[in-house]
Design an enzyme around this catalytic site. Structure first.
Site, PDB file in Angstrom:
ATOM      1  CB  THR A   1     -14.351  82.296  -5.756  1.00 33.95           C
ATOM      2  OG1 THR A   1     -13.944  81.424  -6.811  1.00 33.95           O
ATOM      3  CG2 THR A   1     -15.736  81.900  -5.301  1.00 33.95           C
TER       4      THR A   1
ATOM      5  CB  SER B   1      -3.401  75.619  -9.365  1.00 33.00           C
ATOM      6  OG  SER B   1      -3.335  76.575  -8.344  1.00 33.00           O
ATOM      7  CE  LYS B   2     -10.354  80.697  -8.779  1.00 29.09           C
ATOM      8  NZ  LYS B   2     -11.512  80.665  -7.930  1.00 29.09           N
ATOM      9  NE  ARG B   3      -3.428  76.789  -4.405  1.00 34.28           N
ATOM     10  CZ  ARG B   3      -4.617  76.219  -4.599  1.00 34.28           C
ATOM     11  NH1 ARG B   3      -5.718  76.856  -4.297  1.00 34.28           N
ATOM     12  NH2 ARG B   3      -4.698  74.996  -5.085  1.00 34.28           N
TER      13      ARG B   3
END
Ligand code: GLU
Length: 501
Positions: free
Chosen positions: A24, A269-271
């Protein structure tokens, strides 16, 4: 828990570890740190590194993310022994291709009483949670459906209620000796019965992940601390799987790698943009540099050693030296380590690594012309020491590679080319005209004599206008060497053009 694998490195059981990301979004550095530690552990113990794709969530998984993952591991040189593109005795290695296996195991778990059908509606589950809260109990499924009679089950079916499959957790503490954190215990009230299969028959992570670990003979699970709370469930699941004869009957040992913290002491975080692996690749990090830095997120070889290769890491990697406390992700430090790696490259190697970036920017043809190659060979030693990431070379070398029409002095530099500068440039042109050889040393001697000695200019005042005229800016690779590379004609043309403005 009676099921414990042999100690790491014990010869009896060959080490098998896996990197099992869900495809993802884009690969991020935390994920790659997990891959790296598993890789190093496998290599250190002459074990097997399995790459498994956990793509059972069709709504979130994507093919582009899968491709990016495979591509990233290849770019980094983290080679896998079993998995996509390589095969292996336990395939397929994409969970989306293993649905039948999970269906069979779920049915076996149900038949053996390790799982049960749960007919509760979302509203009933919500009421359950509210009740637990009001009674100050740990929230979690109240086991309403765990002991339904056959008649009750039939009644639910007649009423057309759909059912999920829940795992029946044992009623005792679950304890394991974590490879990183030492002994960890979860009390049963904090590990409620959990869903392993949706009403539509889709198997979920808590089933497929331990089922594959069992089927693939995984001996050690090294993964991020965010997954710590799923470990008691999985240990219980491994016992149930052993009971129904799935896998070797021995639970893997677990080790939870410390959190990676970003700015402001938050979990990275991924973001966060600095977590994107692709960004580092685009910036021109060397795989060696990036991996070297990621290795230091929770581990170190000791002796303050911070510069080492992947091979050295594999040789030295000792899971007992992994630190349980959070590691801080520091882009500056990553960049400094990368710069170190660039400085250690042989010139021909640096040339090869830079080419894709120079070609991408259009500065160099593909394949490079003889002329471009000659410029690069002379110019790279001038910039190698200053590069932190490879893309910086594009900027630094552009003035040496662009053709005459494309060369331009940056707009904000013209203000430094005033009347005094014009006089300096004119004097430089006159002095260079009498030079019979065109080497950096001769150019420097001639200009120094004309501008510093004869005109009495300070070196800074003498050479700044020249630097702007030749390179387009005030900061550049060494001026005289650059002039040698450019050749007399180009230099005279650039100096003349600047003097005429
Ligand atoms: N697919 C899981 C994830 O990406 C893997 C978890 C695990 O390593 O057990 O989070």
């Amino acid at each position: 828990m009676a099921l414990e694998a042999a100690d790491p490195g014990a010869q009896a059981v060959p080490v098998r570890v896996r990197f099992s990301p869900s495809p993802t979004g884009n690969p991020h550095v935390g994920m790659i740190r997990t891959a790296l530690f598993n890789w190093a552990f496998a290599r250190h113990h002459q074990g097997t590194f399995v790459f498994r794709i956990e793509d059972t969530d069709a709504a979130r998984d994507s093919e582009s993310s899968y491709t990016a993952l495979v591509d990233s591991l290849r770019w980094l040189g983290l080679t896998w022994d079993e998995g996509p593109g390589v095969g292996g005795p336990f395939g397929p290695y994409r969970q989306s291709e293993r649905g039948e296996i999970y269906g069979r195991i779920a049915a076996q778990l149900l038949a053996a009483g390790h799982a049960y059908e749960c007919f509760c509606t979302p509203e009933e589950l919500e009421a359950d949670r509210d009740r637990a809260k009001a009674e100050h109990r740990a929230p979690g499924y109240g086991r309403t459906c765990r002991h339904l009679t056959q008649d009750q089950i039939t009644a639910h079916r007649v009423a057309n209620r759909s059912s999920v499959l829940r795992f029946a957790m044992p009623d005792h503490d679950i304890t394991w000796d974590d490879l990183v954190r030492g002994p960890v215990t979860f009390r049963p009230e904090f590990v409620p019965d959990y869903v392993i299969m949706r009403a539509n028959g889709d198997p979920l992570y808590p089933l497929v992940n331990p089922a594959d670990d069992a089927l693939m003979d995984i001996t050690h699970v090294l993964r991020g601390e965010d997954l710590l709370s799923s470990t008691p469930r999985q240990i219980a699941m491994h016992a149930a799987l052993a009971d129904i004869g799935v896998g070797s009957g021995v639970s893997p040992r677990f080790g939870h790698l410390p959190y990676v913290m970003g700015q402001g002491n938050r979990k990275l975080s991924k973001r966060d943009p600095e977590s994107s692996l692709l960004m580092y690749r685009e910036l021109g990090f060397l795989p060696e540099g990036l991996l070297n830095y990621l290795a230091l997120l929770g581990w170190s070889p000791g002796d303050d050693q911070e510069f080492f290769s992947l091979q050295q890491m594999a040789e030295w990697f000792d899971i007992s030296r992994v630190n349980a406390s959070p590691a801080r992700f520091d882009v500056k430090k990553a960049t400094a380590i990368n710069a170190d790696w660039i400085r250690h490259l042989q010139p021909s190697e640096l040339n090869e690594r830079l080419l894709p970036y120079l070609q991408e920017s259009g500065l160099v043809s593909n394949p490079p012309t003889g002329q471009e190659q000659a410029v690069l060979e002379q110019a790279l030693p001038l910039v190698a020491e200053r590069l932190e990431v490879l893309t910086q070379a594009v900027d630094m070398l552009a003035f040496l590679l662009v053709d005459d029409e494309a060369f331009a002095i940056a707009d904000d530099q013209w203000e430094f080319l005033d009347d005094a500068a014009t006089a300096t440039l004119t004097a430089a042109l006159i002095s260079l005209a009498s030079l019979s050889t065109w080497t950096a040393a001769d150019i420097q001697a001639s200009l120094r004599a004309a501008l510093v000695e004869d005109m009495g200019l300070k070196p800074k005042h003498a050479f700044t206008p020249l630097r702007i005229a030749i390179t387009g800016r005030r900061v550049s690779p060494p001026l005289f060497e650059s002039m040698e590379i450019l050749g007399r004609n180009v230099c005279v043309a650039r100096l003349t053009a600047a003097a005429n403005r």
